[in-house]
Write a protein that holds these residues in place. Sequence first.
Motif, PDB file in Angstrom:
ATOM      1  N   MET A   1       0.543  -0.641  -0.058  1.00  0.00           N
ATOM      2  CA  MET A   1       0.104   0.287  -0.390  1.00  0.00           C
ATOM      3  C   MET A   1       0.401   1.875  -0.388  1.00  0.00           C
ATOM      4  O   MET A   1       1.729   0.438   0.780  1.00  0.00           O
ATOM      5  N   ARG A   2       0.314   2.011  -1.098  1.00  0.00           N
ATOM      6  CA  ARG A   2       1.164   3.417  -0.443  1.00  0.00           C
ATOM      7  C   ARG A   2       0.593   4.173  -0.191  1.00  0.00           C
ATOM      8  O   ARG A   2      -0.564   4.687   0.266  1.00  0.00           O
ATOM      9  N   ASP A   3       1.330   5.384   0.486  1.00  0.00           N
ATOM     10  CA  ASP A   3       0.868   6.791   1.305  1.00  0.00           C
ATOM     11  C   ASP A   3       0.181   7.322   0.345  1.00  0.00           C
ATOM     12  O   ASP A   3      -1.022   8.277   1.329  1.00  0.00           O
ATOM     13  N   PHE A   4       0.450   7.434  -0.806  1.00  0.00           N
ATOM     14  CA  PHE A   4      -0.734   8.418  -1.012  1.00  0.00           C
ATOM     15  C   PHE A   4      -2.351   7.673  -1.420  1.00  0.00           C
ATOM     16  O   PHE A   4      -3.267   8.234  -0.777  1.00  0.00           O
ATOM     17  N   GLU A   5      -2.210   6.462  -1.457  1.00  0.00           N
ATOM     18  CA  GLU A   5      -3.554   5.591  -0.915  1.00  0.00           C
ATOM     19  C   GLU A   5      -4.299   5.801   0.571  1.00  0.00           C
ATOM     20  O   GLU A   5      -5.515   5.610   0.263  1.00  0.00           O
ATOM     21  N   ILE A   6      -3.277   5.760   1.329  1.00  0.00           N
ATOM     22  CA  ILE A   6      -3.705   5.824   2.424  1.00  0.00           C
ATOM     23  C   ILE A   6      -4.385   7.407   3.171  1.00  0.00           C
ATOM     24  O   ILE A   6      -4.841   7.685   3.438  1.00  0.00           O
ATOM     25  N   THR A  93       6.364   5.354  -1.913  1.00  0.00           N
ATOM     26  CA  THR A  93       6.334   5.802  -3.338  1.00  0.00           C
ATOM     27  C   THR A  93       5.038   6.790  -3.964  1.00  0.00           C
ATOM     28  O   THR A  93       3.755   6.038  -4.192  1.00  0.00           O
ATOM     29  N   SER A  94       5.067   7.613  -4.879  1.00  0.00           N
ATOM     30  CA  SER A  94       3.852   8.332  -4.887  1.00  0.00           C
ATOM     31  C   SER A  94       3.131   8.112  -6.384  1.00  0.00           C
ATOM     32  O   SER A  94       1.898   8.301  -7.029  1.00  0.00           O
ATOM     33  N   SER A  95       4.028   7.046  -7.255  1.00  0.00           N
ATOM     34  CA  SER A  95       3.249   6.177  -8.305  1.00  0.00           C
ATOM     35  C   SER A  95       2.793   5.152  -8.076  1.00  0.00           C
ATOM     36  O   SER A  95       3.901   4.347  -7.669  1.00  0.00           O
TER      37      SER A  95
END
Length: 96
Positions: A1-6, A93-95
């Motif tokens: 899971m990516r930080d932008f999803e959180i 990672t943001s992508s």
Amino acid sequence: MRDFEIHALIKQLLLADNAAVAEMEVDGGTSLATGGLELTSLELIRLLVGLEESLDIELDDEMIMNSHFGTVDDVVELVGRGLANSGRELSTTSSS
């Protein structure tokens, strides 16, 4: 899971209680309190419980009590530790 999803999940959970959040840009630096999301302590607890349920993780009391919650990134960091404890990891990672 990516930080932008959180970040997106946090915004989604907050929308359930506060429609005004829809107009806000919620990113890592967004304040949880004054000048930002204006969360009360009860709203913060609801957010943490919502994240636990949505991500199927457990944020133990010690982790919560030893955390400082000033910004969205502070919550993301706590979630990252919860994911790590459950054998998953948070990617910064943001992508995709």
